[in-house]
Design a protein around this motif. Structure first.
Motif, mmCIF file in Angstrom:
data_model
loop_
_atom_site.group_PDB
_atom_site.id
_atom_site.type_symbol
_atom_site.label_atom_id
_atom_site.label_comp_id
_atom_site.label_asym_id
_atom_site.label_seq_id
_atom_site.Cartn_x
_atom_site.Cartn_y
_atom_site.Cartn_z
ATOM 1 N N GLU A 1 0.634 -1.351 -0.037
ATOM 2 C CA GLU A 1 0.069 0.082 -0.001
ATOM 3 C C GLU A 1 0.920 1.303 0.089
ATOM 4 O O GLU A 1 0.382 2.304 -0.634
ATOM 5 N N ASP A 2 1.915 1.233 0.670
ATOM 6 C CA ASP A 2 2.872 2.564 0.659
ATOM 7 C C ASP A 2 3.206 2.559 -0.922
ATOM 8 O O ASP A 2 3.299 3.703 -1.228
ATOM 9 N N GLU A 3 3.478 1.661 -1.442
ATOM 10 C CA GLU A 3 4.108 1.722 -2.939
ATOM 11 C C GLU A 3 2.920 2.185 -3.892
ATOM 12 O O GLU A 3 3.063 3.118 -4.796
ATOM 13 N N VAL A 4 1.902 1.841 -3.391
ATOM 14 C CA VAL A 4 0.515 2.315 -4.163
ATOM 15 C C VAL A 4 0.306 3.765 -4.006
ATOM 16 O O VAL A 4 0.003 4.444 -5.052
ATOM 17 N N ILE B 1 2.495 6.142 -3.106
ATOM 18 C CA ILE B 1 3.468 6.882 -3.723
ATOM 19 C C ILE B 1 3.335 6.806 -5.210
ATOM 20 O O ILE B 1 3.421 7.915 -5.967
ATOM 21 N N LYS B 2 2.962 5.796 -5.907
ATOM 22 C CA LYS B 2 2.833 5.753 -7.124
ATOM 23 C C LYS B 2 1.640 6.612 -7.847
ATOM 24 O O LYS B 2 1.574 7.181 -8.637
ATOM 25 N N ALA B 3 0.613 6.354 -6.709
ATOM 26 C CA ALA B 3 -0.618 7.293 -7.065
ATOM 27 C C ALA B 3 -0.350 8.868 -7.247
ATOM 28 O O ALA B 3 -0.819 9.864 -7.870
ATOM 29 N N LEU B 4 0.580 9.102 -6.080
ATOM 30 C CA LEU B 4 0.958 10.587 -6.017
ATOM 31 C C LEU B 4 1.726 10.915 -7.322
ATOM 32 O O LEU B 4 1.474 12.130 -7.876
ATOM 33 N N TYR B 5 2.605 10.020 -7.819
ATOM 34 C CA TYR B 5 3.400 10.241 -8.854
ATOM 35 C C TYR B 5 2.550 10.545 -10.041
ATOM 36 O O TYR B 5 2.601 11.532 -11.018
ATOM 37 N N ALA B 6 1.372 9.696 -10.156
ATOM 38 C CA ALA B 6 0.435 9.700 -11.311
ATOM 39 C C ALA B 6 -0.212 11.071 -11.397
ATOM 40 O O ALA B 6 -0.637 11.641 -12.462
ATOM 41 N N TYR B 7 -0.556 11.543 -10.275
ATOM 42 C CA TYR B 7 -1.407 12.746 -10.092
ATOM 43 C C TYR B 7 -0.435 14.192 -10.195
ATOM 44 O O TYR B 7 -0.776 15.081 -10.708
ATOM 45 N N ASN B 8 0.690 13.883 -9.595
ATOM 46 C CA ASN B 8 1.695 15.149 -9.564
ATOM 47 C C ASN B 8 2.943 14.862 -10.168
ATOM 48 O O ASN B 8 3.814 14.147 -9.041
ATOM 49 N N LYS B 9 3.360 14.890 -11.317
ATOM 50 C CA LYS B 9 4.594 14.326 -11.902
ATOM 51 C C LYS B 9 5.811 15.005 -11.448
ATOM 52 O O LYS B 9 6.910 14.725 -11.307
ATOM 53 N N GLN B 10 5.536 16.302 -10.700
ATOM 54 C CA GLN B 10 6.883 17.078 -10.238
ATOM 55 C C GLN B 10 7.348 16.876 -8.823
ATOM 56 O O GLN B 10 8.051 17.458 -8.202
ATOM 57 N N ALA B 11 6.489 15.991 -8.308
ATOM 58 C CA ALA B 11 6.800 15.600 -6.899
ATOM 59 C C ALA B 11 8.216 15.098 -6.724
ATOM 60 O O ALA B 11 8.540 13.966 -7.356
ATOM 61 N N ASN B 12 9.034 15.586 -5.840
ATOM 62 C CA ASN B 12 10.366 15.059 -5.696
ATOM 63 C C ASN B 12 10.606 14.480 -4.390
ATOM 64 O O ASN B 12 9.968 15.255 -3.224
ATOM 65 N N ASP B 13 11.120 13.341 -4.413
ATOM 66 C CA ASP B 13 11.408 12.709 -2.943
ATOM 67 C C ASP B 13 10.032 12.643 -2.047
ATOM 68 O O ASP B 13 10.292 13.034 -1.057
ATOM 69 N N ARG C 1 -8.212 2.420 -0.707
ATOM 70 C CA ARG C 1 -9.523 1.657 -0.267
ATOM 71 C C ARG C 1 -10.040 0.718 -1.374
ATOM 72 O O ARG C 1 -10.098 1.135 -2.499
ATOM 73 N N ASP C 2 -9.986 -0.465 -0.643
ATOM 74 C CA ASP C 2 -10.271 -1.565 -1.607
ATOM 75 C C ASP C 2 -9.468 -1.714 -2.736
ATOM 76 O O ASP C 2 -9.735 -1.993 -4.186
ATOM 77 N N GLY C 3 -8.079 -1.523 -2.806
ATOM 78 C CA GLY C 3 -6.958 -1.565 -3.602
ATOM 79 C C GLY C 3 -6.861 -0.286 -4.661
ATOM 80 O O GLY C 3 -6.297 -0.460 -5.405
ATOM 81 N N GLU C 4 -7.946 0.779 -4.239
ATOM 82 C CA GLU C 4 -7.629 1.800 -5.237
ATOM 83 C C GLU C 4 -7.300 3.018 -4.627
ATOM 84 O O GLU C 4 -7.534 3.205 -3.359
ATOM 85 N N ALA C 5 -6.439 4.122 -5.085
ATOM 86 C CA ALA C 5 -5.696 4.979 -4.416
ATOM 87 C C ALA C 5 -6.580 6.394 -4.953
ATOM 88 O O ALA C 5 -6.867 6.259 -5.953
ATOM 89 N N GLN C 6 -6.802 7.084 -4.022
ATOM 90 C CA GLN C 6 -7.337 8.332 -4.183
ATOM 91 C C GLN C 6 -6.512 9.519 -3.623
ATOM 92 O O GLN C 6 -6.266 9.556 -2.560
#
Length: 160
Positions: A25-28, A30-42, A78-83
């Motif tokens: 879930e941690d990886e999900v 972070i991956k969701a955050l990158y999908a929404y904001n590609k400029q996020a650093n570290d 929630r239920d395997g999906e990220a928001q």
């Protein structure tokens, strides 16, 4: 990835199938955050809130170029999906909406419905098995109560 105590022990229990691959879930988050904001650093998960709106809320901090300003976003798994929520107010609204949905379920009506189905089913079974009305005499009052309840409830709704 996450600097949360006990994360290594709980890692096995938090693995979910996301998009055909096994990610924590941690990886999900972070991956969701990158999908929404590609400029996020570290990005770094600095807190995890379990049982939040039917899932787990991850609080993530990261730096955005060019200003190098620290930002704090939330990701709800929630239920395997990220928001992803870019401010905490949006995450709070989601919790309130989810709570409203859960509390709108009227468990009293569910229990009464199940009891009604059992009583009507017993009457139908006894009539089918014996073919006479003498076998349902003990259930007369129960059946009358069930019918009265449901018809009374429908009349009450139509008046309001």
């Amino acid at each position: 990835m996450a600097d949360i105590p006990g994360a290594a022990r709980a890692e096995k229990s938090r693995r979910k199938m996301i998009g055909g691959s096994r990610l924590s879930e941690d990886e999900v988050a972070i991956k969701a955050l990158y999908a929404y904001n590609k400029q996020a650093n570290d990005p770094r998960i600095y807190n995890r809130i379990k049982d939040y709106a039917g899932g787990t809320l991850y609080l993530v901090e990261f730096v955005t170029p060019p200003s190098q300003e620290q930002e704090y976003w939330s990701v709800l798994i929630r239920d395997g999906e990220a928001q992803v929520f870019y401010d905490h107010e949006m995450a709070l609204r989601e919790a309130v909406m989810w709570t409203r949905r859960v509390t709108s379920i009227n468990f009293g009506t569910i229990v009464i419905s199940v009891i009604s189905i059992i009583i009507v089913g017993a009457v139908v079974y006894l009539l089918w098995r014996d073919g006479n009305t003498e076998s349902i005499k003990p259930l007369d009052y129960a059946l009358t109560s069930v019918l009265g309840f449901w018809f009374g409830k429908s009349v009450n709704k139509s008046k309001s």
